[in-house]
Design a protein around this motif. Structure first.
Motif, mmCIF file in Angstrom:
data_model
loop_
_atom_site.group_PDB
_atom_site.id
_atom_site.type_symbol
_atom_site.label_atom_id
_atom_site.label_comp_id
_atom_site.label_asym_id
_atom_site.label_seq_id
_atom_site.Cartn_x
_atom_site.Cartn_y
_atom_site.Cartn_z
ATOM 1 N N ARG A 24 -26.701 -72.051 -4.111
ATOM 2 C CA ARG A 24 -25.432 -72.508 -4.693
ATOM 3 C C ARG A 24 -25.451 -74.025 -4.886
ATOM 4 O O ARG A 24 -24.978 -74.546 -5.907
ATOM 5 C CB ARG A 24 -24.272 -72.104 -3.775
ATOM 6 N N GLU A 25 -25.990 -74.740 -3.902
ATOM 7 C CA GLU A 25 -26.107 -76.191 -4.023
ATOM 8 C C GLU A 25 -27.023 -76.558 -5.189
ATOM 9 O O GLU A 25 -26.735 -77.497 -5.950
ATOM 10 C CB GLU A 25 -26.648 -76.784 -2.727
ATOM 11 N N SER B 265 -25.310 -76.064 -8.518
ATOM 12 C CA SER B 265 -24.240 -77.017 -8.801
ATOM 13 C C SER B 265 -24.759 -78.338 -9.351
ATOM 14 O O SER B 265 -23.966 -79.147 -9.862
ATOM 15 C CB SER B 265 -23.433 -77.279 -7.524
#
Length: 653
Positions: free
Chosen positions: A151-152, A155
């Motif tokens: 997810r990081e 992003s």
């Protein structure tokens, strides 16, 4: 003064210093910096930079202009507060020294690799440490950490890479970066699927699938998340969209992954259940399966009530009749009990599951599901299911009794006074599964059975339903809903004949729909022509469709005694579907009373339908066409063929 810089190329090219953004204004400077950032700490030749800037048509002063671009970039970095050498000269060109500087593509790759390693550790733990709960927790933690890292990484993307450049070489690199990002997004969605975060997947992945309509793996993940949330129509709709997109854009049918997933959804394949459900099912080698809703307070989420049935049609009166069970048990210490009987493939389980979902809010403490359709649903299998129920209630493993009686007593204590629904599929005799029936008036039990005499229950059975096949209109409606294009509507007459060949049985109609879905170039008339051949009709309805057409018939046949089984086989040799006691007596060479007893056994096993009475008072019966074909298959490999009795197959409709 800033000692380090941040470089963003996963979107418009930016340089970050002291939390301020510096945009590289010159087009050539942006191109040179982008190429250097793609391979930090590696020398990039001047020739490669020239190619990137001018795409094969450089001016004679190209090398000098590259040097001017590099000098301009160095000046920008110094103005941003970085006085170290960021771009150094190294034959045969230049190199960007990463040092303490941050480059988003480098961070992206590092996070994706770390997530991959965590996921690999998870798989190793899953293979070697399946039985200990704390090890399960460790695996879940690794999965959650891997999902967080991805997810990081995801992003970091702020837009289309190199959108502010005109270099064809950089556009190729941008496409590669986009593919890497999409691959990471699919890996992230897979981990979310494993963590059973289905709602998050639907909200996050829906937009991506719309933007990337030909990205089939992402669509498959979204389909499965919808399916596990009980949104069967949405899941099937995603496949229809995929097929339309694939045909329109590529002139091809969807790939194998989507086709197989769609077929599995149509046949309600147990492998589509949640990861934890599948693990629980795989870990047990018992002949029965059990499940509990994951949202049971205090439950482990190891299993769940089967997802609601897609394209459910008709049965409104039956659903309303089952609502009487909501009034509770008739006596203190007695659960409300309902029983649905009917022939193989008539839709008993579909009705039970639909009602269970419809009244789920009335049973907030749990909805259990036990499948007893496989042979051997005796004491050992019931004991296994009790243990599963207790584990789902978070009973510590060391507190689950070893003996069946102890498990039954603990289960009764655990659900006493709670609002619990138990759905039992394929019960042969309610007495044999008595320990699965809560002895509490706050609970409810809904059982399905192919046997008309299955209601040998010590307490009262409040609701009894005898389920018949669908009427032709409803069967065509089901076929149309499952095929989900206009073929059924284009050929209504052919569709009516197709469902008649299916005896209007929902299971057989679903198999026909699966056949048409898998063969998008077939018309309904083409399928009808293939079903006309009685020699291959059961094969046609078993190929690529829901497994269970023959299986459901086989289960009924396997429970027959030798004489009843012999009569069943011989009835297939009768040239009309309508039968009477005289028919049975003649085929078995026995008296009328004995023949009636055998035919009633077949009727109790739902392998023969009662059809009123003759004027002389004797019962009339009917052998539906698919059962006749099934019986004939057994006859061909049994005593009738051995005796040389060769008659034509049952007449076509």
């Amino acid at each position: 003064m800033a000692s380090s810089l941040g470089f963003h190329i996963l979107g418009p090219l930016e340089v970050i210093a002291n939390n301020a953004r510096f945009t590289i204004t010159g087009l050539r400077q942006r191109t040179v910096l982008a190429v250097l950032l793609l391979t930090p700490d590696r020398v990039v030749s001047v020739d490669r930079l020239v190619e990137a800037v001018w795409s094969g048509t450089p001016p004679t002063t190209c090398r000098n202009q590259i040097a001017i671009c590099v000098a301009g970039l160095r000046k920008v970095f110094q103005e941003a507060g970085c006085h170290e050498d960021v771009i150094v000269t190294a034959a045969p060109g230049y190199m960007l020294v990463s040092g303490d500087h941050r480059i988003d593509t480098v961070e992206f790759t590092a996070r994706v690799e770390s997530a991959r390693q965590l996921a690999q550790d998870h798989r190793q733990l899953a293979q070697g440490q399946r039985q200990q709960g704390e090890r399960h927790l460790a695996r879940d933690q690794r999965t959650a950490q891997a999902a967080s890292l991805l997810r990081e990484a995801l992003s970091l993307r702020r837009g289309t890479p190199f959108a502010d450049t005109s270099s064809s070489r950089l556009q190729e690199e941008a496409n590669l970066l986009e593919q890497q990002w999409l691959n990471a997004y699919e890996q992230y969605a897979e981990l979310q699927l494993e963590l059973e975060r289905y709602s998050e997947i639907v909200s996050e992945l829906s937009g991506l699938v719309q933007e990337q309509p030909l990205r089939e793996h992402a669509r498959a993940i979204l389909m499965l998340a919808n399916y596990r949330l009980g949104r069967r129509s949405e899941a099937l709709g995603l496949f229809r969209q995929a097929r339309q997109n694939s045909v329109d854009e590529l002139g091809l049918e969807p790939g194998k992954e989507l086709q197989e997933l769609h077929a599995a959804m149509l046949r309600e394949d147990p492998s589509l259940l949640s990861t934890s459900t599948a693990s629980a099912s795989t870990a047990s080698t018992s002949t029965a399966s059990a499940s509990l809703n994951a949202d049971l307070p205090g439950g482990s989420g190891e299993a769940r009530l089967p997802a609601d049935v897609p394209s459910f049609v008709s049965r409104e009166e039956e659903l309303a009749s089952l609502d009487a069970l909501l009034e509770g048990g008739p006596d203190v210490g007695s659960a409300a009990v309902g029983l649905i009987t009917g022939g193989p493939g008539v839709g008993k389980s579909a009705l039970a599951v639909r009602w269970a979902h419809r009244v789920a809010q009335s049973f907030p403490d749990g909805r259990f599901f036990a499948d007893l359709t496989r042979p051997g649903d005796g004491e050992e299998s019931v004991s296994v299911m009790l243990a599963r129920f207790l584990r789902a209630l978070k009973t510590p493993e060391n507190e689950i009794p070893v003996d069946p009686r102890g498990r039954a007593e603990l289960f009764q204590r655990s659900v006493a006074g709670r609002r619990v629904l138990v759905v039992l599929r394929g019960v042969r005799d309610l007495r044999r599964v008595q320990s699965l029936i809560p002895a509490s008036e706050t609970c409810c039990v809904l059982a399905t059975s192919p046997h008309n005499h299955a209601d040998n229950h010590p307490g009262p059975v409040q609701v009894r339903l005898r389920l018949d096949a669908l009427d032709t209109r409803s069967a065509v409606e089901l076929l149309d809903a499952l095929v989900a294009d206009h073929r059924v509507r284009w050929e209504p007459a052919a569709a009516r004949k197709v469902v008649r060949y299916c005896d209007n049985l929902p299971l057989a109609v679903s198999a026909a729909a699966a056949r048409l879905t898998a063969k998008a170039h077939w018309s309904v008339s083409h399928l009808l022509a293939r079903l006309r051949d009685p020699l291959h009709r059961l094969d046609e309805l078993s190929h690529g469709g829901p497994p269970g057409i023959r299986d459901s018939f086989d289960r009924g046949y396997s429970g027959l005694g030798p004489d009843a089984a012999a009569l069943y086989r011989r009835l297939s040799l009768w040239d009309t579907p309508e039968l009477d006691v005289w028919s049975g007596a003649a085929l078995m060479n026995i008296d009328l009373s004995s023949a009636e007893n055998l035919m009633e056994q077949l009727a109790d096993a739902a392998l023969l339908e009662t059809w009123g009475r003759r004027p002389d008072g004797l019962f009339r019966y009917r052998l539906p066409s698919l059962l006749a074909l099934h019986a004939r298959e057994y006859a061909d490999f049994h005593d009738l063929s051995a005796a040389g009795l060769k008659l034509p197959y049952p007449s076509a409709i």
